[in-house]
Write a protein that holds these residues in place. Structure first.
Motif, PDB file in Angstrom:
ATOM      1  N   ALA A 190       0.825  -1.212   0.000  1.00 14.30           N
ATOM      2  CA  ALA A 190       0.000   0.000   0.000  1.00 14.30           C
ATOM      3  C   ALA A 190       0.863   1.269   0.000  1.00 14.30           C
ATOM      4  N   SER A 191       1.923   1.298   0.805  1.00 12.49           N
ATOM      5  CA  SER A 191       2.771   2.499   0.841  1.00 12.49           C
ATOM      6  C   SER A 191       3.560   2.657  -0.462  1.00 12.49           C
ATOM      7  N   CYS A 192       3.941   1.562  -1.105  1.00 14.05           N
ATOM      8  CA  CYS A 192       4.640   1.650  -2.392  1.00 14.05           C
ATOM      9  C   CYS A 192       3.690   2.130  -3.490  1.00 14.05           C
ATOM     10  N   THR A 193       2.441   1.685  -3.451  1.00 16.53           N
ATOM     11  CA  THR A 193       1.455   2.155  -4.429  1.00 16.53           C
ATOM     12  C   THR A 193       1.191   3.644  -4.240  1.00 16.53           C
ATOM     13  N   ALA A 194       1.081   4.087  -2.991  1.00 16.48           N
ATOM     14  CA  ALA A 194       0.863   5.513  -2.722  1.00 16.48           C
ATOM     15  C   ALA A 194       2.057   6.348  -3.181  1.00 16.48           C
ATOM     16  N   ARG A 195       3.234   5.822  -3.047  1.00 19.39           N
ATOM     17  CA  ARG A 195       4.468   6.526  -3.388  1.00 19.39           C
ATOM     18  C   ARG A 195       4.747   6.512  -4.890  1.00 19.39           C
ATOM     19  N   CYS A 196       4.567   5.348  -5.518  1.00 25.21           N
ATOM     20  CA  CYS A 196       5.028   5.141  -6.896  1.00 25.21           C
ATOM     21  C   CYS A 196       3.911   5.027  -7.925  1.00 25.21           C
ATOM     22  N   GLY A 197       2.689   4.815  -7.497  1.00 24.70           N
ATOM     23  CA  GLY A 197       1.587   4.590  -8.424  1.00 24.70           C
ATOM     24  C   GLY A 197       1.199   3.123  -8.458  1.00 24.70           C
ATOM     25  N   SER A 198       0.097   2.834  -9.115  1.00 25.44           N
ATOM     26  CA  SER A 198      -0.445   1.478  -9.089  1.00 25.44           C
ATOM     27  C   SER A 198       0.261   0.514 -10.033  1.00 25.44           C
ATOM     28  N   ASP A 199       0.940   1.013 -11.072  1.00 27.25           N
ATOM     29  CA  ASP A 199       1.637   0.147 -12.019  1.00 27.25           C
ATOM     30  C   ASP A 199       3.084  -0.004 -11.578  1.00 27.25           C
ATOM     31  N   ALA A 200       3.447  -1.188 -11.079  1.00 27.24           N
ATOM     32  CA  ALA A 200       4.792  -1.413 -10.552  1.00 27.24           C
ATOM     33  C   ALA A 200       5.871  -1.268 -11.623  1.00 27.24           C
ATOM     34  N   ASP A 201       5.514  -1.437 -12.902  1.00 24.80           N
ATOM     35  CA  ASP A 201       6.495  -1.357 -13.986  1.00 24.80           C
ATOM     36  C   ASP A 201       6.564   0.013 -14.657  1.00 24.80           C
ATOM     37  N   TYR A 202       5.727   0.950 -14.239  1.00 24.35           N
ATOM     38  CA  TYR A 202       5.750   2.273 -14.860  1.00 24.35           C
ATOM     39  C   TYR A 202       5.343   3.302 -13.820  1.00 24.35           C
ATOM     40  N   SER A 203       6.293   4.124 -13.444  1.00 23.43           N
ATOM     41  CA  SER A 203       6.025   5.179 -12.476  1.00 23.43           C
ATOM     42  C   SER A 203       6.452   6.513 -13.061  1.00 23.43           C
ATOM     43  N   THR A 204       5.707   7.550 -12.762  1.00 24.67           N
ATOM     44  CA  THR A 204       6.099   8.897 -13.167  1.00 24.67           C
ATOM     45  C   THR A 204       6.700   9.670 -11.997  1.00 24.67           C
ATOM     46  N   SER A 205       6.783   9.045 -10.834  1.00 24.30           N
ATOM     47  CA  SER A 205       7.373   9.686  -9.664  1.00 24.30           C
ATOM     48  C   SER A 205       8.896   9.598  -9.732  1.00 24.30           C
ATOM     49  N   SER A 206       9.580  10.724  -9.560  1.00 23.62           N
ATOM     50  CA  SER A 206      11.046  10.703  -9.570  1.00 23.62           C
ATOM     51  C   SER A 206      11.600   9.961  -8.363  1.00 23.62           C
ATOM     52  N   LEU A 207      10.770   9.703  -7.362  1.00 21.30           N
ATOM     53  CA  LEU A 207      11.211   8.917  -6.210  1.00 21.30           C
ATOM     54  C   LEU A 207      11.197   7.419  -6.501  1.00 21.30           C
ATOM     55  N   CYS A 208      10.665   7.036  -7.682  1.00 21.83           N
ATOM     56  CA  CYS A 208      10.528   5.622  -8.026  1.00 21.83           C
ATOM     57  C   CYS A 208      11.027   5.292  -9.421  1.00 21.83           C
ATOM     58  N   SER A 209      11.414   6.283 -10.200  1.00 27.01           N
ATOM     59  CA  SER A 209      11.763   6.058 -11.601  1.00 27.01           C
ATOM     60  C   SER A 209      12.779   7.096 -12.079  1.00 27.01           C
ATOM     61  N   SER A 210      13.632   6.673 -13.007  1.00 28.95           N
ATOM     62  CA  SER A 210      14.557   7.609 -13.648  1.00 28.95           C
ATOM     63  C   SER A 210      14.005   8.093 -14.985  1.00 28.95           C
ATOM     64  N   ARG A 211      12.799   7.695 -15.305  1.00 27.53           N
ATOM     65  CA  ARG A 211      12.177   7.967 -16.602  1.00 27.53           C
ATOM     66  C   ARG A 211      12.218   9.447 -17.000  1.00 27.53           C
ATOM     67  N   GLY A 212      11.984  10.352 -16.093  1.00 29.65           N
ATOM     68  CA  GLY A 212      11.906  11.775 -16.442  1.00 29.65           C
ATOM     69  C   GLY A 212      13.148  12.581 -16.122  1.00 29.65           C
ATOM     70  N   TYR A 213      14.256  11.938 -15.815  1.00 30.79           N
ATOM     71  CA  TYR A 213      15.460  12.689 -15.453  1.00 30.79           C
ATOM     72  C   TYR A 213      15.944  13.523 -16.641  1.00 30.79           C
ATOM     73  N   PRO A 214      16.227  14.797 -16.426  1.00 29.27           N
ATOM     74  CA  PRO A 214      16.761  15.620 -17.517  1.00 29.27           C
ATOM     75  C   PRO A 214      18.238  15.283 -17.782  1.00 29.27           C
ATOM     76  N   ALA A 215      18.738  15.659 -18.937  1.00 29.99           N
ATOM     77  CA  ALA A 215      20.125  15.372 -19.327  1.00 29.99           C
ATOM     78  C   ALA A 215      21.139  16.117 -18.468  1.00 29.99           C
ATOM     79  N   THR A 216      20.740  17.263 -17.919  1.00 33.61           N
ATOM     80  CA  THR A 216      21.609  18.014 -17.018  1.00 33.61           C
ATOM     81  C   THR A 216      20.792  18.439 -15.800  1.00 33.61           C
ATOM     82  N   LYS A 217      21.505  18.715 -14.731  1.00 32.63           N
ATOM     83  CA  LYS A 217      20.847  19.152 -13.497  1.00 32.63           C
ATOM     84  C   LYS A 217      21.707  20.231 -12.856  1.00 32.63           C
ATOM     85  N   VAL A 218      21.087  21.322 -12.503  1.00 33.58           N
ATOM     86  CA  VAL A 218      21.780  22.387 -11.779  1.00 33.58           C
ATOM     87  C   VAL A 218      21.566  22.122 -10.295  1.00 33.58           C
TER      88      VAL A 218
END
Length: 143
Positions: free
Chosen positions: A71-99
């Motif tokens: 339940a806490s992982c679903t609240a944190r990362c979303g209901s699909d264990a293989d696809y999350s849009t949360s940066s706390l659970c996925s690197s999917r949206g990381y930009p190429a550079t970070k300031v």
């Protein structure tokens, strides 16, 4: 009064300068196949080389809490264990550079100005300590 207003404006401008100032780090992929975020995307880090003669390193591990049951992982990362849009659970949206301000952006002339810099984003939900799977998610922060 005018003195208080001027002081507040000076403080706000100083704060703005601190927030805007930062080192630009480049996104890097880890070569370890077990270095994974909670949703299975590859864990990554940001890097900026210091001077060629520097033996100093600054390593920053981002924090962000953790999940401890389905339940806490679903609240944190979303209901699909293989696809999350949360940066706390996925690197999917990381930009190429970070300031990155603060410690990873030392001022010129200071002892750390020539240091190599690494920022490790937190996407494993395990306090950078896990090495396993549970509830359909990866916990590989120790990899």
């Amino acid at each position: 009064t005018a003195g208080v207003g001027a002081m507040a404006l000076k403080w706000a401008v100083s704060l703005f300068v601190v927030v805007v100032h930062g080192s630009t780090l480049q996104l890097q992929l880890l070569s370890d196949p077990l270095a994974l975020c909670s949703d299975g995307t590859a864990a990554k880090y940001y890097w900026r080389a210091g001077s060629s003669t520097s033996r100093l390193w600054i390593l920053f591990l981002e924090g962000g809490g953790w999940c401890y049951d389905s339940a806490s992982c679903t609240a944190r990362c979303g209901s699909d264990a293989d696809y999350s849009t949360s940066s706390l659970c996925s690197s999917r949206g990381y930009p190429a550079t970070k300031v990155v301000p603060g410690l990873l952006s030392p001022m010129a002339g200071t002892p750390l100005a020539s240091a190599h810099r690494i920022f490790v984003p937190y996407c494993t939900s395990d306090a950078h300590m896990g090495n396993g799977t549970s509830w359909g998610r990866q916990f590989r922060g120790a990899a």
